[in-house]
Design a protein around this motif. Structure first.
Motif, PDB file in Angstrom:
ATOM      1  N   MET A   1       7.606 -40.007 -19.463  1.00  0.00           N
ATOM      2  CA  MET A   1       8.958 -40.110 -18.911  1.00  0.00           C
ATOM      3  C   MET A   1      10.006 -39.761 -19.957  1.00  0.00           C
ATOM      4  O   MET A   1      10.978 -39.044 -19.674  1.00  0.00           O
ATOM      5  N   LEU A   2       9.818 -40.266 -21.168  1.00  0.00           N
ATOM      6  CA  LEU A   2      10.772 -39.973 -22.244  1.00  0.00           C
ATOM      7  C   LEU A   2      10.772 -38.483 -22.584  1.00  0.00           C
ATOM      8  O   LEU A   2      11.836 -37.898 -22.825  1.00  0.00           O
ATOM      9  N   VAL A   3       9.584 -37.859 -22.586  1.00  0.00           N
ATOM     10  CA  VAL A   3       9.510 -36.418 -22.860  1.00  0.00           C
ATOM     11  C   VAL A   3      10.205 -35.626 -21.755  1.00  0.00           C
ATOM     12  O   VAL A   3      10.926 -34.655 -22.019  1.00  0.00           O
ATOM     13  N   GLY A   4       9.990 -36.035 -20.496  1.00  0.00           N
ATOM     14  CA  GLY A   4      10.654 -35.362 -19.386  1.00  0.00           C
ATOM     15  C   GLY A   4      12.167 -35.480 -19.463  1.00  0.00           C
ATOM     16  O   GLY A   4      12.894 -34.492 -19.272  1.00  0.00           O
ATOM     17  N   LEU A   5      12.659 -36.678 -19.768  1.00  0.00           N
ATOM     18  CA  LEU A   5      14.106 -36.869 -19.924  1.00  0.00           C
ATOM     19  C   LEU A   5      14.638 -36.085 -21.113  1.00  0.00           C
ATOM     20  O   LEU A   5      15.759 -35.554 -21.073  1.00  0.00           O
ATOM     21  N   LEU A   6      13.828 -35.989 -22.183  1.00  0.00           N
ATOM     22  CA  LEU A   6      14.246 -35.224 -23.357  1.00  0.00           C
ATOM     23  C   LEU A   6      14.380 -33.742 -23.025  1.00  0.00           C
ATOM     24  O   LEU A   6      15.346 -33.083 -23.446  1.00  0.00           O
ATOM     25  N   LEU A   7      13.440 -33.195 -22.263  1.00  0.00           N
ATOM     26  CA  LEU A   7      13.516 -31.795 -21.866  1.00  0.00           C
ATOM     27  C   LEU A   7      14.765 -31.529 -21.033  1.00  0.00           C
ATOM     28  O   LEU A   7      15.469 -30.533 -21.245  1.00  0.00           O
ATOM     29  N   ILE A   8      15.040 -32.402 -20.077  1.00  0.00           N
ATOM     30  CA  ILE A   8      16.233 -32.234 -19.239  1.00  0.00           C
ATOM     31  C   ILE A   8      17.491 -32.336 -20.090  1.00  0.00           C
ATOM     32  O   ILE A   8      18.434 -31.539 -19.943  1.00  0.00           O
TER      33      ILE A   8
ATOM     34  N   GLY B   1      14.069 -23.301 -15.803  1.00  0.00           N
ATOM     35  CA  GLY B   1      12.650 -23.522 -16.062  1.00  0.00           C
ATOM     36  C   GLY B   1      12.398 -24.777 -16.864  1.00  0.00           C
ATOM     37  O   GLY B   1      11.496 -25.562 -16.546  1.00  0.00           O
ATOM     38  N   VAL B   2      13.208 -24.996 -17.916  1.00  0.00           N
ATOM     39  CA  VAL B   2      13.040 -26.195 -18.744  1.00  0.00           C
ATOM     40  C   VAL B   2      13.334 -27.456 -17.927  1.00  0.00           C
ATOM     41  O   VAL B   2      12.611 -28.459 -18.015  1.00  0.00           O
ATOM     42  N   ILE B   3      14.393 -27.421 -17.127  1.00  0.00           N
ATOM     43  CA  ILE B   3      14.737 -28.579 -16.298  1.00  0.00           C
ATOM     44  C   ILE B   3      13.642 -28.845 -15.270  1.00  0.00           C
ATOM     45  O   ILE B   3      13.275 -30.000 -15.005  1.00  0.00           O
ATOM     46  N   ALA B   4      13.077 -27.771 -14.679  1.00  0.00           N
ATOM     47  CA  ALA B   4      12.013 -27.943 -13.688  1.00  0.00           C
ATOM     48  C   ALA B   4      10.779 -28.587 -14.312  1.00  0.00           C
ATOM     49  O   ALA B   4      10.166 -29.478 -13.714  1.00  0.00           O
ATOM     50  N   VAL B   5      10.425 -28.155 -15.523  1.00  0.00           N
ATOM     51  CA  VAL B   5       9.281 -28.763 -16.216  1.00  0.00           C
ATOM     52  C   VAL B   5       9.558 -30.235 -16.517  1.00  0.00           C
ATOM     53  O   VAL B   5       8.689 -31.102 -16.345  1.00  0.00           O
ATOM     54  N   GLY B   6      10.792 -30.534 -16.950  1.00  0.00           N
ATOM     55  CA  GLY B   6      11.154 -31.922 -17.234  1.00  0.00           C
ATOM     56  C   GLY B   6      11.097 -32.801 -16.002  1.00  0.00           C
ATOM     57  O   GLY B   6      10.580 -33.928 -16.045  1.00  0.00           O
ATOM     58  N   VAL B   7      11.616 -32.293 -14.874  1.00  0.00           N
ATOM     59  CA  VAL B   7      11.598 -33.068 -13.625  1.00  0.00           C
ATOM     60  C   VAL B   7      10.162 -33.271 -13.145  1.00  0.00           C
ATOM     61  O   VAL B   7       9.790 -34.367 -12.689  1.00  0.00           O
ATOM     62  N   PHE B   8       9.343 -32.215 -13.229  1.00  0.00           N
ATOM     63  CA  PHE B   8       7.943 -32.313 -12.803  1.00  0.00           C
ATOM     64  C   PHE B   8       7.197 -33.360 -13.631  1.00  0.00           C
ATOM     65  O   PHE B   8       6.466 -34.201 -13.088  1.00  0.00           O
ATOM     66  N   LEU B   9       7.385 -33.316 -14.943  1.00  0.00           N
ATOM     67  CA  LEU B   9       6.734 -34.299 -15.821  1.00  0.00           C
ATOM     68  C   LEU B   9       7.237 -35.704 -15.530  1.00  0.00           C
ATOM     69  O   LEU B   9       6.472 -36.683 -15.549  1.00  0.00           O
ATOM     70  N   LEU B  10       8.525 -35.813 -15.228  1.00  0.00           N
ATOM     71  CA  LEU B  10       9.101 -37.117 -14.913  1.00  0.00           C
ATOM     72  C   LEU B  10       8.500 -37.690 -13.629  1.00  0.00           C
ATOM     73  O   LEU B  10       8.182 -38.887 -13.549  1.00  0.00           O
ATOM     74  N   LEU B  11       8.327 -36.849 -12.616  1.00  0.00           N
ATOM     75  CA  LEU B  11       7.750 -37.306 -11.345  1.00  0.00           C
ATOM     76  C   LEU B  11       6.298 -37.739 -11.524  1.00  0.00           C
ATOM     77  O   LEU B  11       5.867 -38.755 -10.966  1.00  0.00           O
ATOM     78  N   ILE B  12       5.525 -36.969 -12.302  1.00  0.00           N
ATOM     79  CA  ILE B  12       4.133 -37.352 -12.556  1.00  0.00           C
ATOM     80  C   ILE B  12       4.074 -38.694 -13.284  1.00  0.00           C
ATOM     81  O   ILE B  12       3.258 -39.564 -12.958  1.00  0.00           O
ATOM     82  N   ALA B  13       4.964 -38.868 -14.269  1.00  0.00           N
ATOM     83  CA  ALA B  13       4.969 -40.109 -15.036  1.00  0.00           C
ATOM     84  C   ALA B  13       5.341 -41.299 -14.166  1.00  0.00           C
ATOM     85  O   ALA B  13       4.744 -42.380 -14.281  1.00  0.00           O
TER      86      ALA B  13
END
Length: 209
Positions: A21-28, A48-60
């Protein structure tokens, strides 16, 4: 309670998903910061970076909810998605580490000639260079090249050499970081699989399938 017990597996899985979650928020946050300061002008890169961050956040979030509630269905889909992400990320990371300078040169050459003139001039100004490689020495005498080096001397360094240096460093960093996180994803899959098959000592034993 031993480390392999129910509580330990639950806490380890929760901690791993908090890190995701922290990595996803950091990417965003980094994408928004770069866009706000004008460091990155391409909307596709930002998106693209925001999409990866949101995707990682949802998985977390899904993994965290599944771990807290010992939810069998959520943990199952969490394992499947994380396993697919591992395969994709591991392949991309190995490709980044394996690509050599000749292939990087081919990619840079192909990208340079499909760019618009304004994009080329922006890159020349940003990297303080003119032209690409020896095949584009005509750009040394191009009056449209507004790099600062043209005011200091009669010749400028070719942009291709600078691109190669930065791309080589970026590929090594991306490949190394991606490879490291891919192994944490395998850890997440193993923890989720182990946690799903453990009985909650506080639950009714007859309710466990």
């Amino acid at each position: 309670m031993v480390c392999g017990g129910f509580a330990c597996s639950k806490n380890a899985l929760c901690a791993l998903n908090v890190v995701y979650m922290l990595v996803g928020l950091l990417l965003i946050g980094v994408a928004a910061w770069g866009k706000g300061l004008g460091l990155v002008s391409s909307i596709h890169i930002i998106g693209g970076v925001i999409a990866v961050g949101v995707f990682l956040l949802l998985i977390a979030v899904a993994g965290l909810v599944g771990a807290v509630n010992h939810h069998q269905v959520l943990l199952f889909f969490y394992m499947i998605i994380l396993g697919l992400v591992f395969i994709f990320q591991f392949g991309i990371s190995c490709s980044c580490l394996a690509i050599d300078r000749s292939k990087q040169t081919d990619v840079i050459n192909a990208s340079w000639w499909v760019m618009s003139n304004s994009t080329r001039h922006e890159l020349e100004r940003s990297f303080d260079c003119c032209g690409l490689f020896n095949l584009t020495t005509v750009y040394q005498d191009d009056p449209s090249c507004n790099a600062i080096c043209k005011n200091r001397s009669s010749t400028c360094q070719m942009c291709g050499e600078k691109f190669l240096k930065h791309s080589d460093e970026a590929l090594k960093i991306l490949g190394g970081v991606g490879l490291f996180f891919s192994f944490t994803e395998i850890l997440g899959v193993w923890l989720a699989m182990r946690f799903r098959n453990q009985k909650d000592p506080r639950a009714n034993p007859s309710a466990f399938l």
